[in-house]
Design a protein around this motif. Structure first.
Motif, PDB file in Angstrom:
ATOM      1  N   ARG A  52      73.526  -8.848  68.287  1.00  0.00           N
ATOM      2  CA  ARG A  52      72.535  -7.838  68.661  1.00  0.00           C
ATOM      3  C   ARG A  52      71.099  -8.317  68.532  1.00  0.00           C
ATOM      4  NH1 ARG A  52      76.364  -4.332  66.181  1.00  0.00           N
ATOM      5  NH2 ARG A  52      77.301  -3.019  67.779  1.00  0.00           N
ATOM      6  N   TYR A  53      70.846  -9.190  67.565  1.00  0.00           N
ATOM      7  CA  TYR A  53      69.476  -9.617  67.314  1.00  0.00           C
ATOM      8  C   TYR A  53      69.415 -11.133  67.216  1.00  0.00           C
ATOM      9  CZ  TYR A  53      69.267  -4.710  66.053  1.00  0.00           C
ATOM     10  OH  TYR A  53      69.372  -3.347  66.066  1.00  0.00           O
ATOM     11  N   SER A  54      68.358 -11.700  67.739  1.00  0.00           N
ATOM     12  CA  SER A  54      68.210 -13.158  67.696  1.00  0.00           C
ATOM     13  C   SER A  54      67.218 -13.610  66.618  1.00  0.00           C
ATOM     14  CB  SER A  54      67.749 -13.680  69.058  1.00  0.00           C
ATOM     15  OG  SER A  54      66.501 -13.101  69.388  1.00  0.00           O
ATOM     16  N   ARG A  55      66.473 -12.676  66.063  1.00  0.00           N
ATOM     17  CA  ARG A  55      65.484 -13.050  65.045  1.00  0.00           C
ATOM     18  C   ARG A  55      66.087 -12.900  63.646  1.00  0.00           C
ATOM     19  NH1 ARG A  55      61.434  -7.845  65.085  1.00  0.00           N
ATOM     20  NH2 ARG A  55      63.030  -6.382  64.491  1.00  0.00           N
ATOM     21  N   PRO A  56      65.434 -13.474  62.641  1.00  0.00           N
ATOM     22  CA  PRO A  56      65.944 -13.364  61.266  1.00  0.00           C
ATOM     23  C   PRO A  56      65.907 -11.919  60.761  1.00  0.00           C
ATOM     24  CG  PRO A  56      64.234 -15.045  61.416  1.00  0.00           C
ATOM     25  CD  PRO A  56      64.259 -14.333  62.730  1.00  0.00           C
ATOM     26  N   ILE A  57      66.767 -11.629  59.797  1.00  0.00           N
ATOM     27  CA  ILE A  57      66.771 -10.328  59.139  1.00  0.00           C
ATOM     28  C   ILE A  57      65.423 -10.153  58.436  1.00  0.00           C
ATOM     29  CG2 ILE A  57      67.832  -8.973  57.264  1.00  0.00           C
ATOM     30  CD1 ILE A  57      69.642  -9.361  59.719  1.00  0.00           C
ATOM     31  N   CYS A  58      64.847  -8.975  58.566  1.00  0.00           N
ATOM     32  CA  CYS A  58      63.573  -8.687  57.914  1.00  0.00           C
ATOM     33  C   CYS A  58      63.706  -7.332  57.226  1.00  0.00           C
ATOM     34  CB  CYS A  58      62.450  -8.655  58.948  1.00  0.00           C
ATOM     35  SG  CYS A  58      60.830  -8.437  58.215  1.00  0.00           S
ATOM     36  N   THR A  59      63.567  -7.329  55.903  1.00  0.00           N
ATOM     37  CA  THR A  59      63.632  -6.082  55.150  1.00  0.00           C
ATOM     38  C   THR A  59      62.263  -5.786  54.568  1.00  0.00           C
ATOM     39  OG1 THR A  59      64.264  -7.165  53.078  1.00  0.00           O
ATOM     40  CG2 THR A  59      66.055  -6.470  54.554  1.00  0.00           C
ATOM     41  N   ARG A  60      62.098  -4.545  54.121  1.00  0.00           N
ATOM     42  CA  ARG A  60      60.794  -4.170  53.570  1.00  0.00           C
ATOM     43  C   ARG A  60      60.985  -3.186  52.432  1.00  0.00           C
ATOM     44  NH1 ARG A  60      59.403   0.984  55.558  1.00  0.00           N
ATOM     45  NH2 ARG A  60      60.699   1.596  57.297  1.00  0.00           N
ATOM     46  N   PHE A  61      60.030  -3.176  51.571  1.00  0.00           N
ATOM     47  CA  PHE A  61      59.930  -2.176  50.526  1.00  0.00           C
ATOM     48  C   PHE A  61      58.637  -1.429  50.812  1.00  0.00           C
ATOM     49  CE2 PHE A  61      58.273  -1.245  46.129  1.00  0.00           C
ATOM     50  CZ  PHE A  61      59.059  -0.126  45.948  1.00  0.00           C
ATOM     51  N   PRO A  62      58.735  -0.157  51.245  1.00  0.00           N
ATOM     52  CA  PRO A  62      57.542   0.567  51.687  1.00  0.00           C
ATOM     53  C   PRO A  62      57.096   1.688  50.749  1.00  0.00           C
ATOM     54  CG  PRO A  62      59.441   1.514  52.737  1.00  0.00           C
ATOM     55  CD  PRO A  62      59.948   0.459  51.787  1.00  0.00           C
ATOM     56  N   PRO A  63      56.601   1.366  49.566  1.00  0.00           N
ATOM     57  CA  PRO A  63      56.176   2.467  48.692  1.00  0.00           C
ATOM     58  C   PRO A  63      54.858   3.080  49.141  1.00  0.00           C
ATOM     59  CG  PRO A  63      55.530   0.405  47.725  1.00  0.00           C
ATOM     60  CD  PRO A  63      56.325   0.061  48.974  1.00  0.00           C
ATOM     61  N   GLU A  64      54.673   4.338  48.792  1.00  0.00           N
ATOM     62  CA  GLU A  64      53.358   4.952  48.933  1.00  0.00           C
ATOM     63  C   GLU A  64      52.680   4.760  47.589  1.00  0.00           C
ATOM     64  OE1 GLU A  64      52.546   8.649  50.728  1.00  0.00           O
ATOM     65  OE2 GLU A  64      54.357   8.581  51.947  1.00  0.00           O
ATOM     66  N   PRO A  65      51.588   4.021  47.546  1.00  0.00           N
ATOM     67  CA  PRO A  65      50.956   3.707  46.253  1.00  0.00           C
ATOM     68  C   PRO A  65      50.160   4.872  45.684  1.00  0.00           C
ATOM     69  CG  PRO A  65      49.741   2.695  48.026  1.00  0.00           C
ATOM     70  CD  PRO A  65      50.935   3.354  48.649  1.00  0.00           C
ATOM     71  N   ASN A  66      50.886   5.932  45.299  1.00  0.00           N
ATOM     72  CA  ASN A  66      50.218   7.090  44.714  1.00  0.00           C
ATOM     73  C   ASN A  66      50.600   7.251  43.241  1.00  0.00           C
ATOM     74  OD1 ASN A  66      52.828   7.901  45.046  1.00  0.00           O
ATOM     75  ND2 ASN A  66      52.380   9.535  46.482  1.00  0.00           N
ATOM     76  N   GLY A  67      51.100   6.165  42.644  1.00  0.00           N
ATOM     77  CA  GLY A  67      51.470   6.138  41.236  1.00  0.00           C
ATOM     78  C   GLY A  67      52.014   4.760  40.913  1.00  0.00           C
ATOM     79  N   TYR A  68      52.455   4.594  39.693  1.00  0.00           N
ATOM     80  CA  TYR A  68      53.023   3.305  39.295  1.00  0.00           C
ATOM     81  C   TYR A  68      54.496   3.248  39.660  1.00  0.00           C
ATOM     82  CZ  TYR A  68      48.704   2.897  36.691  1.00  0.00           C
ATOM     83  OH  TYR A  68      47.377   2.835  36.353  1.00  0.00           O
TER      84      TYR A  68
END
Length: 111
Positions: free
Chosen positions: A26-42
């Motif tokens: 399905r995809y030819s590019r490398p797997i790309c994951t993310r951690f998307p926090p909202e920086p509204n605290g620690y």
């Protein structure tokens, strides 16, 4: 055999879906994951777990992991929290990740 030795052999529903996508071409590019926090605290334990799951998946598939600050309302969020989260992620995973830190507001015009 230790738990670390078998970690890459273990399966879960996310890895199963990635494996199916790779097998289907399905995809030819490398797997790309993310951690998307909202920086509204620690960071808290839930953040740490989500972060390590995404990092481990990227590493398992020789892909990329991004820390992307999803500060959807930058006027209410402190830069201190974003800096603290980036430092915590680097401590959890690897100092080299500082190169892969992105901020959603920087892309608002493009999005």
């Amino acid at each position: 055999m230790t738990q670390e030795d078998t970690a890459s052999d273990q399966t879960n529903f996310i890895a199963d879906e990635i494996d199916a996508d790779i097998a289907a071409g399905r995809y030819s590019r490398p797997i790309c994951t993310r951690f998307p926090p909202e920086p509204n605290g620690y960071m808290h334990l839930g953040h740490a777990k989500a972060c390590t799951i995404n990092f481990d998946l990227a590493e398992r598939y020789d892909g990329l992991f991004n820390l992307r600050m999803d500060d959807t309302n930058p006027t209410t969020e402190e830069h201190e929290y974003a800096e603290a989260m980036a430092a915590d992620v680097a401590c959890l995973l690897a100092p080299a990740l500082r190169e892969r830190v992105f901020y959603a507001p920087a892309c608002f015009g493009q999005l």
